[in-house]
Design a protein around this motif. Structure first.
Motif, PDB file in Angstrom:
ATOM      1  N   ALA A   1       0.838  -1.198   0.000  1.00  0.00           N
ATOM      2  CA  ALA A   1       0.000   0.000   0.000  1.00  0.00           C
ATOM      3  C   ALA A   1       0.878   1.255   0.000  1.00  0.00           C
ATOM      4  O   ALA A   1       0.627   2.220  -0.730  1.00  0.00           O
ATOM      5  CB  ALA A   1      -0.919  -0.005   1.225  1.00  0.00           C
TER       6      ALA A   1
ATOM      7  N   ALA B   1      -1.584   3.617  -1.884  1.00  0.00           N
ATOM      8  CA  ALA B   1      -3.005   3.263  -1.774  1.00  0.00           C
ATOM      9  C   ALA B   1      -3.319   2.948  -0.317  1.00  0.00           C
ATOM     10  O   ALA B   1      -2.420   2.927   0.527  1.00  0.00           O
ATOM     11  CB  ALA B   1      -3.283   2.029  -2.640  1.00  0.00           C
TER      12      ALA B   1
ATOM     13  N   ASP C   1      -7.401  -1.562   0.583  1.00  0.00           N
ATOM     14  CA  ASP C   1      -7.737  -1.792  -0.827  1.00  0.00           C
ATOM     15  C   ASP C   1      -6.820  -2.818  -1.496  1.00  0.00           C
ATOM     16  O   ASP C   1      -6.961  -3.111  -2.679  1.00  0.00           O
ATOM     17  CB  ASP C   1      -7.651  -0.471  -1.615  1.00  0.00           C
ATOM     18  CG  ASP C   1      -8.757   0.491  -1.195  1.00  0.00           C
ATOM     19  OD1 ASP C   1      -9.770   0.006  -0.647  1.00  0.00           O
ATOM     20  OD2 ASP C   1      -8.582   1.708  -1.371  1.00  0.00           O
ATOM     21  N   ILE C   2      -5.853  -3.333  -0.742  1.00  0.00           N
ATOM     22  CA  ILE C   2      -4.888  -4.266  -1.354  1.00  0.00           C
ATOM     23  C   ILE C   2      -5.441  -5.693  -1.297  1.00  0.00           C
ATOM     24  O   ILE C   2      -5.880  -6.162  -0.250  1.00  0.00           O
ATOM     25  CB  ILE C   2      -3.530  -4.227  -0.617  1.00  0.00           C
ATOM     26  CG1 ILE C   2      -2.956  -2.812  -0.591  1.00  0.00           C
ATOM     27  CG2 ILE C   2      -2.549  -5.228  -1.226  1.00  0.00           C
ATOM     28  CD1 ILE C   2      -2.405  -2.296  -1.890  1.00  0.00           C
TER      29      ILE C   2
ATOM     30  N   VAL D   1      -4.220  -3.092  -6.169  1.00  0.00           N
ATOM     31  CA  VAL D   1      -5.165  -2.142  -5.599  1.00  0.00           C
ATOM     32  C   VAL D   1      -6.504  -2.434  -6.260  1.00  0.00           C
ATOM     33  O   VAL D   1      -6.614  -2.366  -7.489  1.00  0.00           O
ATOM     34  CB  VAL D   1      -4.736  -0.690  -5.877  1.00  0.00           C
ATOM     35  CG1 VAL D   1      -5.683   0.286  -5.192  1.00  0.00           C
ATOM     36  CG2 VAL D   1      -3.304  -0.473  -5.424  1.00  0.00           C
TER      37      VAL D   1
END
Ligand code: FES
Ligand code: FES
Lengths: 161, 779
Positions: B573, B578, B582-583, B592
């Protein structure tokens, strides 16, 4: 002590051994070919099977001196470089081994069985012929499968040669 | 799943080395300056050692030393111990007799070591051993359970009056009495569970090396649990403190329980290596394996089952005597108690159970866990009883079982176990279908017309595996916790090492465990190396037995994986700018979600080790460890049915068919699982038809070689038809239960039930040799 000359896996070998030395001990202790195993002291288990002049023999039952002048092949001598012998490949592909201890002897016996029966092997014959090899892990189910599979592969590879 | 992930029958990573003769077993190892040990063993089952004269032997060529039992006692090497405390009904502790590694005064079984010769070569050690003169004064012998408990029987140990180790009970005696009071029918059965020899094909071996400058020992040994070996050698046997003792169990050629224990030979090798100042190697031969490897089973039992008028079970009463041999082996006390009596409920709803177990000393080789350990004995008893009941009640054996199946889970049995999940009907149905149960009467009639006796036998087994919740076993007397540990190292180039406290001696962990990693991270299994069997490499471990490696050891790997993934996601991340949430991990990439941004695992790993650009405060590196302690046992279960044909002229039994339907939960590598079942079935069938460790009345073993002890060979066995009826284990994240022992646990009852069905009566004990079967038919 005697000096013994023989061929092992294609290489000329000369060794000084006590007269009472068994072939299996010559292979394991003197030549460091530890793929040949010892599973019993009564010639029952077949963990020690090698080929002498192309025939499967229990190397715990042969004095090293008796093998003088002959051509011995062990489990270390059957693959072609990286390419496994079809019997080795069949054991791997059919999960014909677990702990691996009986495996070298099984493979060496099985190659001899296929040589003797050619393509005419069936399950009953394989089971009967494997009488001299004990495996405690596999219940023989996948060993039988491996030998039958290899019999097919060996026929194909012989035909191709 | 990926092609090499969970559920894939990938071929084993270890097989290249095993099929080419490149396995590395203990006896394959040579150390510089190594000497060889040969033990001098008692030819008597019970005797006083009056004297050992080694003067002639000391002059023989190559002899480095002759060491005796008195010396090992004088050097304060500890006695061997049993690590599970059992308390008798009357509240008294079990009676453990002293067991020195070599006997200074008294030998109590044939094969017990009294001295050891160390020489330059194995042959020199053997030759010199012939020249050692040991004088014995023979003592009276007890060779079996019945003679051990006879009033006035010779005593083995001063600590154990009447040769009784403990007299233990479980369950509710008065509830069982009430149940029998209400019974419409009572079924009674007496049976013997024959003594077996595990006979892993690789004999036990040990190489010990002492480095004086560091006061450090290394032991190469044929062990299923090297860390437990180190713990016991260190904490109880005073060999060396743990940080001065490294135990390595390299490739090990089968175990089946017999390589769990720490035996005298390893202790002597370690002790002797310091005494003679040279490495010492001992490799057992097959005869020594028969004489000194812990044997299995050896119970006699009486069982009674009460049924109501609808053929529902009301209660079960069992009285068992178990032979533990001449000394208490490491886990021997737990086998006929918590590994046996807690499984007496089988797959059935039994409202009341009471079991009494008395264990005794005899002048025979010590007995301990052998594949299944207590659970085969329980399963054999319950399943023969159910078959007997069906015949007595004149109902179909499969239907009697079905009527009494537990169908609601979780289910608390009256004997401790809380079954978490199962579908016993599903495995019964699958097996009945596979063998065409409905068509059996026609086949039997046809065989009869041909002069053959056909029989069909059902066995519905359950076992407790995934051994074990530490707190629970601790409260029951276990001296150790039974968790497992794992460590995962993602290397800077993205290859992965998994260090596990489990030990593989045929089970294929190098493949199955790598599949767990492949499933999670999408890497090929060739990128994953499983490291096991070395106390210097692996932080700790409790080893492999009790079908625990995947359920406990595998879960430890998953727990460590979760930590690795959490850290790797943070790094990814950060690198991808990110949010960590969201990973997602897909095929070795950290992505992502909803974007095309991703970073491959090796880049994440490299970032972790270069540490040039990590989130603030994060430690470098990508390596995590976990300890996992299960919350419950797991409960593999299934149905085995076999159809056999007996030739009444010879008494020989042949297999027509053998089918198995097992519930092991989720399968990681079905090919390996099926291999485990095949091997277990062979051992259970071996017990039923062939194997028997016999002693004569003088305690002389009659079956101490492969000439006398019948090992199952290829033509003794059928090909097996397997199927799977899984319910996912709720107790661990993988949903797995364990598969290593099931075959050995469930199969012997199926075979004997089939033979007794064929011959039409129930008077038959294992092993059902042709001779016994012929006499059972013809009287
Ligand atoms: S070692 Fe040769 S047959 Fe067993
Ligand atoms: S694979 Fe272990 S003995 Fe055959």
């Amino acid at each position: 002590m005697s000096t013994i000359k023989l061929t092992v896996n294609g290489k000329a070998v000369s060794a000084d051994v006590e007269d009472r030395t068994l072939l299996v001990h010559l292979l394991r202790e003197t030549l460091n070919l530890t793929g040949t195993h010892v599973g019993c002291d009564t010639s029952q288990c077949g963990a020690c099977v090698v080929h002498i002049d192309g025939k499967a023999v229990k190397s715990c039952t042969v004095l090293a001196g008796q093998a003088a002048g002959s051509n011995v092949t062990t489990i270390e001598g059957i693959s072609k470089g990286d390419e496994l012998h079809p019997m080795q490949a069949a054991f791997r592909d059919n999960h014909g081994l677990q702990c691996g201890y009986c495996t070298p002897g099984m493979i060496m016996s099985a190659i001899d069985i296929v040589h003797r029966y050619g393509g005419k092997l069936d399950e009953e014959t394989v089971r009967h012929e494997l009488e001299g090899n004990i495996c405690r892990c596999t219940g023989y189910h996948n060993i039988v499968k491996s030998v039958l599979d290899a019999a097919g592969r060996m026929k194909v590879s012989q035909a191709a040669e | 799943m990926g092609v090499e992930g969970i559920g894939a029958s990938v071929v084993r990573k270890e097989d290249r080395r095993f099929t080419t003769g490149k396995g590395r077993y203990v006896d394959d190892i040579k150390l510089q300056g190594m000497t060889h040990a040969h033990f001098i063993r008692s030819p008597h089952a019970h005797a006083k050692v009056k004297g050992i004269d080694s003067s002639a032997a000391m002059k023989m060529p190559g002899v480095v030393g002759v060491l005796t039992g008195q010396q090992i006692v004088d050097d304060k090497v500890g006695n061997l111990i049993c690590g599970w405390a059992i308390t008798s009904k009357d509240g008294s502790p079990m009676k453990m007799g002293a067991w020195p590694a070599m006997a200074p005064e008294t030998v109590r079984f044939v094969g017990q070591a009294v001295a050891v010769v160390i020489a330059e070569t194995k042959n020199q050690a053997k030759d010199a051993a012939e020249a050692v003169v040991v004088t014995y004064e023979e003592l009276p012998v007890v060779a079996d359970i019945r003679s051990a408990i006879k009033p006035g029987a010779p005593q083995l140990h001063p600590e154990a009056p009447g040769n009784v180790i403990y007299d233990w009970a479980i369950g509710d005696e008065s509830a069982v009495k009430d149940a029998f009071g209400k019974a419409a029918n009572v079924v009674t059965l007496e049976l013997t569970n024959n003594r077996l020899v595990p006979n892993a094909m690789e004999p036990r071996a040990a190489i010990a090396e002492y480095e004086e400058a560091e006061e450090h020992y290394t032991l190469y040994t044929t062990s299923q649990n090297p860390h437990v070996a180190r713990l016991v050698l260190s904490a109880f046997y005073n060999i060396a403190p743990e940080h001065k003792l490294r135990v390595i169990a390299p490739d090990v050629g089968g175990g089946f329980g017999s390589k769990i224990y720490i035996y005298p030979e390893e202790m002597v090798a370690l002790w002797a290596s310091k005494k003679v100042g040279r490495p010492v190697k001992w490799t057992g031969d097959r005869t020594e394996a028969f004489l000194t490897d812990a044997h299995g089973r050896d119970h006699i039992s009486k069982a009674e089952m009460a049924f109501d008028k609808d053929n529902k079970i009301l209660g079960l009463r069992v009285k068992t005597h178990a032979n533990l041999g001449a000394y208490m082996s490491l886990f021997s006390s737990s086998v006929p108690t918590y590994l046996y009596a807690t499984l007496l409920s089988g797959q059935y709803n039994i409202p009341a159970i009471y079991a009494e177990v008395m264990t005794v000393y005899t002048n025979t080789t010590p007995v301990d866990a052998y594949r299944g350990a207590g659970r085969p004995e329980a399963s054999y008893l319950v399943e023969r009883l159910m078959e007997t009941a069906a015949r007595q009640l004149k109902v179909d054996p499969a239907e009697l079982r079905r009527k009494n199946f537990i169908t609601q889970f979780p289910h608390q049995t009256p004997v401790i176990m809380a079954y978490d999940i199962g579908d016993f009907g599903a495995s019964l149905d699958a097996s009945m279908k596979a063998i065409d149960y409905a068509g059996f009467p026609a086949r039997k009639a046809k065989a009869k017309a041909e002069g053959k006796l056909r029989g069909i036998g059902v066995s519905c087994y359950i076992e407790a595996c995934g051994i074990a919740p530490s707190k629970a076993v601790g409260s029951l007397g276990a001296g150790v916790g039974l968790w497992e540990s794992a460590e995962i190292r993602v290397n800077p180039v993205g290859t992965i090492e998994v260090l596990t406290g489990s030990h593989s001696h045929g089970q294929g962990h190098e493949t199955t465990f790598a599949q767990l990693i492949s499933e999670r991270l999408g890497v090929p299994i060739s990128q994953v190396q499983i490291v096991h069997g070395d106390t210097d490499k692996v932080q700790f471990g409790m080893g492999t037995y009790g079908s625990r490696s995947l359920a406990v050891g595998g879960t430890a790997i998953i727990k460590a994986m979760e930590k690795v993934e959490a850290k790797a996601k943070k790094i990814a991340a950060h690198q991808l700018e990110a949010s960590e949430n969201d990973i997602v991990i897909e095929n070795g990439e950290f992505k992502v979600t909803g974007t095309d941004k991703s970073i491959a695992l090796p880049m994440v790993a490299l970032a972790a080790y270069t540490a040039h650009n990590l989130p603030d405060g994060m430690e470098p590196g990508l390596k995590e460890t976990a300890f996992y302690d299960p919350t419950n046992f797991t409960f593999p279960a299934g149905t085995y049915i076999c159809e056999i044909e007996v030739d009444p002229a010879t008494g020989k039994t042949s297999f027509v068919d053998f089918v198995a339907a097992d519930d092991f939960g989720r399968l990681i590598n079905p090919m390996i699982v099926e291999g485990q079942v095949h091997g277990g079935l062979a051992q259970g069938i071996g017990q039923a038809l062939l194997e028997h460790a016999i002693y004569d009345a003088n305690g002389q073993p009659i079956t101490a070689s492969f000439m006398d002890y019948t090992m199952p060979r290829a033509d003794d066995l059928p090909s097996f038809k397997l199927s799977h009826t899984p319910t996912l284990c709720p107790g661990n994240p993988l949903g797995v239960k364990g598969c290593g022992e099931a075959g050995a646990i469930g199969s012997s009852a199926a075979v004997i039930n089939a033979i007794t069905d064929a011959i039409g009566h129930n008077k038959l004990e294992m092993p059902a040799t042709p001779d016994r079967v012929w006499h059972a038919i013809h009287g």
